[in-house]
Design a protein around this motif. Sequence first.
Motif, PDB file in Angstrom:
ATOM      1  N   THR A 366       0.839  -1.203   0.000  1.00  0.00           N
ATOM      2  CA  THR A 366       0.000   0.000   0.000  1.00  0.00           C
ATOM      3  C   THR A 366       0.875   1.254   0.000  1.00  0.00           C
ATOM      4  O   THR A 366       2.062   1.210   0.339  1.00  0.00           O
ATOM      5  CB  THR A 366      -0.904   0.049   1.236  1.00  0.00           C
ATOM      6  OG1 THR A 366      -0.070   0.175   2.407  1.00  0.00           O
ATOM      7  CG2 THR A 366      -1.737  -1.220   1.353  1.00  0.00           C
ATOM      8  N   ARG A 367       0.254   2.371  -0.344  1.00  0.00           N
ATOM      9  CA  ARG A 367       0.980   3.638  -0.318  1.00  0.00           C
ATOM     10  C   ARG A 367       1.416   3.975   1.098  1.00  0.00           C
ATOM     11  O   ARG A 367       2.540   4.446   1.326  1.00  0.00           O
ATOM     12  CB  ARG A 367       0.115   4.752  -0.891  1.00  0.00           C
ATOM     13  CG  ARG A 367       0.834   6.092  -0.954  1.00  0.00           C
ATOM     14  CD  ARG A 367      -0.056   7.201  -1.517  1.00  0.00           C
ATOM     15  NE  ARG A 367       0.683   8.438  -1.685  1.00  0.00           N
ATOM     16  CZ  ARG A 367       0.971   9.293  -0.707  1.00  0.00           C
ATOM     17  NH1 ARG A 367       0.530   9.044   0.527  1.00  0.00           N
ATOM     18  NH2 ARG A 367       1.668  10.395  -0.954  1.00  0.00           N
ATOM     19  N   ALA A 368       0.543   3.731   2.060  1.00  0.00           N
ATOM     20  CA  ALA A 368       0.884   4.042   3.451  1.00  0.00           C
ATOM     21  C   ALA A 368       2.103   3.244   3.905  1.00  0.00           C
ATOM     22  O   ALA A 368       3.000   3.782   4.573  1.00  0.00           O
ATOM     23  CB  ALA A 368      -0.315   3.740   4.356  1.00  0.00           C
ATOM     24  N   ARG A 370       4.437   2.086   1.976  1.00  0.00           N
ATOM     25  CA  ARG A 370       5.600   2.612   1.248  1.00  0.00           C
ATOM     26  C   ARG A 370       6.124   3.884   1.899  1.00  0.00           C
ATOM     27  O   ARG A 370       7.336   4.043   2.105  1.00  0.00           O
ATOM     28  CB  ARG A 370       5.196   2.888  -0.204  1.00  0.00           C
ATOM     29  CG  ARG A 370       6.289   3.543  -1.030  1.00  0.00           C
ATOM     30  CD  ARG A 370       5.842   3.761  -2.458  1.00  0.00           C
ATOM     31  NE  ARG A 370       4.865   4.821  -2.610  1.00  0.00           N
ATOM     32  CZ  ARG A 370       5.150   6.111  -2.637  1.00  0.00           C
ATOM     33  NH1 ARG A 370       6.411   6.525  -2.466  1.00  0.00           N
ATOM     34  NH2 ARG A 370       4.201   7.013  -2.828  1.00  0.00           N
ATOM     35  N   VAL A 371       5.241   4.779   2.209  1.00  0.00           N
ATOM     36  CA  VAL A 371       5.639   6.052   2.809  1.00  0.00           C
ATOM     37  C   VAL A 371       6.279   5.824   4.171  1.00  0.00           C
ATOM     38  O   VAL A 371       7.289   6.451   4.534  1.00  0.00           O
ATOM     39  CB  VAL A 371       4.428   6.995   2.936  1.00  0.00           C
ATOM     40  CG1 VAL A 371       4.783   8.231   3.761  1.00  0.00           C
ATOM     41  CG2 VAL A 371       3.925   7.401   1.550  1.00  0.00           C
ATOM     42  N   PRO A 378       6.662   3.063  -6.366  1.00  0.00           N
ATOM     43  CA  PRO A 378       5.209   3.006  -6.159  1.00  0.00           C
ATOM     44  C   PRO A 378       4.774   1.636  -5.640  1.00  0.00           C
ATOM     45  O   PRO A 378       5.323   0.603  -6.034  1.00  0.00           O
ATOM     46  CB  PRO A 378       4.637   3.274  -7.553  1.00  0.00           C
ATOM     47  CG  PRO A 378       5.696   4.067  -8.240  1.00  0.00           C
ATOM     48  CD  PRO A 378       6.994   3.541  -7.716  1.00  0.00           C
ATOM     49  N   SER A 379       3.797   1.643  -4.756  1.00  0.00           N
ATOM     50  CA  SER A 379       3.295   0.403  -4.171  1.00  0.00           C
ATOM     51  C   SER A 379       2.448  -0.357  -5.182  1.00  0.00           C
ATOM     52  O   SER A 379       2.082   0.168  -6.244  1.00  0.00           O
ATOM     53  CB  SER A 379       2.462   0.711  -2.930  1.00  0.00           C
ATOM     54  OG  SER A 379       1.298   1.433  -3.303  1.00  0.00           O
ATOM     55  N   GLU A 381      -0.673  -1.206  -4.835  1.00  0.00           N
ATOM     56  CA  GLU A 381      -2.001  -0.592  -4.973  1.00  0.00           C
ATOM     57  C   GLU A 381      -1.954   0.662  -5.827  1.00  0.00           C
ATOM     58  O   GLU A 381      -2.941   1.015  -6.486  1.00  0.00           O
ATOM     59  CB  GLU A 381      -2.604  -0.282  -3.595  1.00  0.00           C
ATOM     60  CG  GLU A 381      -2.053   0.938  -2.920  1.00  0.00           C
ATOM     61  CD  GLU A 381      -2.860   1.351  -1.682  1.00  0.00           C
ATOM     62  OE1 GLU A 381      -3.797   0.619  -1.309  1.00  0.00           O
ATOM     63  OE2 GLU A 381      -2.528   2.409  -1.098  1.00  0.00           O
ATOM     64  N   GLU A 382      -0.793   1.344  -5.855  1.00  0.00           N
ATOM     65  CA  GLU A 382      -0.660   2.533  -6.695  1.00  0.00           C
ATOM     66  C   GLU A 382      -0.443   2.166  -8.164  1.00  0.00           C
ATOM     67  O   GLU A 382      -0.764   2.954  -9.058  1.00  0.00           O
ATOM     68  CB  GLU A 382       0.509   3.386  -6.207  1.00  0.00           C
ATOM     69  CG  GLU A 382       0.268   4.040  -4.846  1.00  0.00           C
ATOM     70  CD  GLU A 382       1.514   4.721  -4.313  1.00  0.00           C
ATOM     71  OE1 GLU A 382       1.525   5.971  -4.305  1.00  0.00           O
ATOM     72  OE2 GLU A 382       2.476   4.017  -3.924  1.00  0.00           O
ATOM     73  N   ARG A 383       0.096   0.997  -8.414  1.00  0.00           N
ATOM     74  CA  ARG A 383       0.364   0.550  -9.787  1.00  0.00           C
ATOM     75  C   ARG A 383      -0.856  -0.097 -10.427  1.00  0.00           C
ATOM     76  O   ARG A 383      -1.119   0.108 -11.621  1.00  0.00           O
ATOM     77  CB  ARG A 383       1.510  -0.474  -9.778  1.00  0.00           C
ATOM     78  CG  ARG A 383       2.846   0.083  -9.363  1.00  0.00           C
ATOM     79  CD  ARG A 383       3.842  -1.051  -9.101  1.00  0.00           C
ATOM     80  NE  ARG A 383       5.069  -0.528  -8.549  1.00  0.00           N
ATOM     81  CZ  ARG A 383       6.112  -0.134  -9.277  1.00  0.00           C
ATOM     82  NH1 ARG A 383       6.061  -0.242 -10.589  1.00  0.00           N
ATOM     83  NH2 ARG A 383       7.189   0.344  -8.701  1.00  0.00           N
TER      84      ARG A 383
END
Length: 425
Positions: A366-368, A370-371, A378-379, A381-383
């Motif tokens: 997830t983005r969270a 990753r951050v 990019p995670s 879910e972002e891809r």
Amino acid sequence: MPAEAWHYVTPRQLELLPKGTKPLPGSIYQFTYTATEPKVLGIGFAATRDVVAYLRGDADGGANPAAGAIRHAVALGVSQSGRYLRDFIHQGFNRDEAGCRVFDGVLSHIAGVGGIFLNARFGQPSRTNTQHEDHFYPENAFPFSAAQQHDPVMGRTGALPRGDGFDPLLIEVNTGTEYWQKGASLLTTDPLGRTDVPLPGTARAFLVSSGFHYGRAGLASTKGACTNPRSTLNPAPAVRVLLVALEDWVTSGKTPPDSRVPRLSDGTLVEAAGIGFPFLVGVPVPTAPNALARFDTYVDPRPESGPQYRPLVPRVDADGNDVAGIRLPAVAAPRATFTGWNLYADPFPAGVLCDREGSQLPFARTRAERVATGDPRPSIEERYADPDAYVAAVTKSVDALVSDRLLLREDGDRLIAAARQEAVP
């Protein structure tokens, strides 16, 4: 080691002293001595030549089980056997004693620019040169490429094929590992790594992007002796399609796809410092490939100064995956970074390439996530908005490769089916 730190137990066995001393983990002990009675080596080249020539021949009183049935012969060599085939060609064994060609085509996989050091006094063909192990083993010697070149390092001129009318059609396939450990860039550059060199029409070279030397189906990503989790990327689909291409080339004259390798001209072949690998917390990046050391004698090899060969490595994209080469779906529609290199963990020397292993560095889910870890990639879910989006990306990659004759449709269908399973939450 000082003389008082070891002794002979028998004429063929050594022991460290004081008694009970164990070898240090991650260390290499090199024993140099005056040898006698070398075995007769190199007969395997003649044996391969003669067996294949015999089977290709006419009836021999009914003894030849394949008499008249074989119209063409191709050879496939992987790693050590790939290096064997390179020497087989260069040393003239592809011409039999009757003056006929032995193999019409050869596919060498993950051999880099090496030979096998077999047809020599005191040869040791079971060894292989890497950055840590057997670094001064004489595996790599000019000529490296199928292209005719001058070698300014050793003052020689030549090419891997002999140009005598008996050379086979040649396809050479390598992974990222062979660029880092086996000088594979020198297949398509000059020996000093300054310019791209075109191959003759009878040869092709391919990089399986982000692949690694030991790649095969069914691997698990564990660390072993390495710092990073080891790669599971399987290069077999690329090898399979290129073997089919070689057979078509030999039997019908249908030319294979053009070479796909990183090149200086488009910036995809670079020095190690310029690969552009993303910064990932806790992931060290190699600073140099295995050098192709030159030395005057293999009896007691010592690196010489002066001009040196210049192996280069593939540039990577923002994810850390190789830009050039055959980008299989695992790289073209990625869920992780795959590399052809890994580094040894303690107690091995720091910063040294871990044998011929690769790395596998999964993307955050997830983005969270990753951050939180500071991951610039990019995670998942972002891809891919949903599982169908991931399968669509894999399908697009498969269709492009099949269209370019770099993937068999049956293998592409398997990869799409595997993507459907992988995409299930």
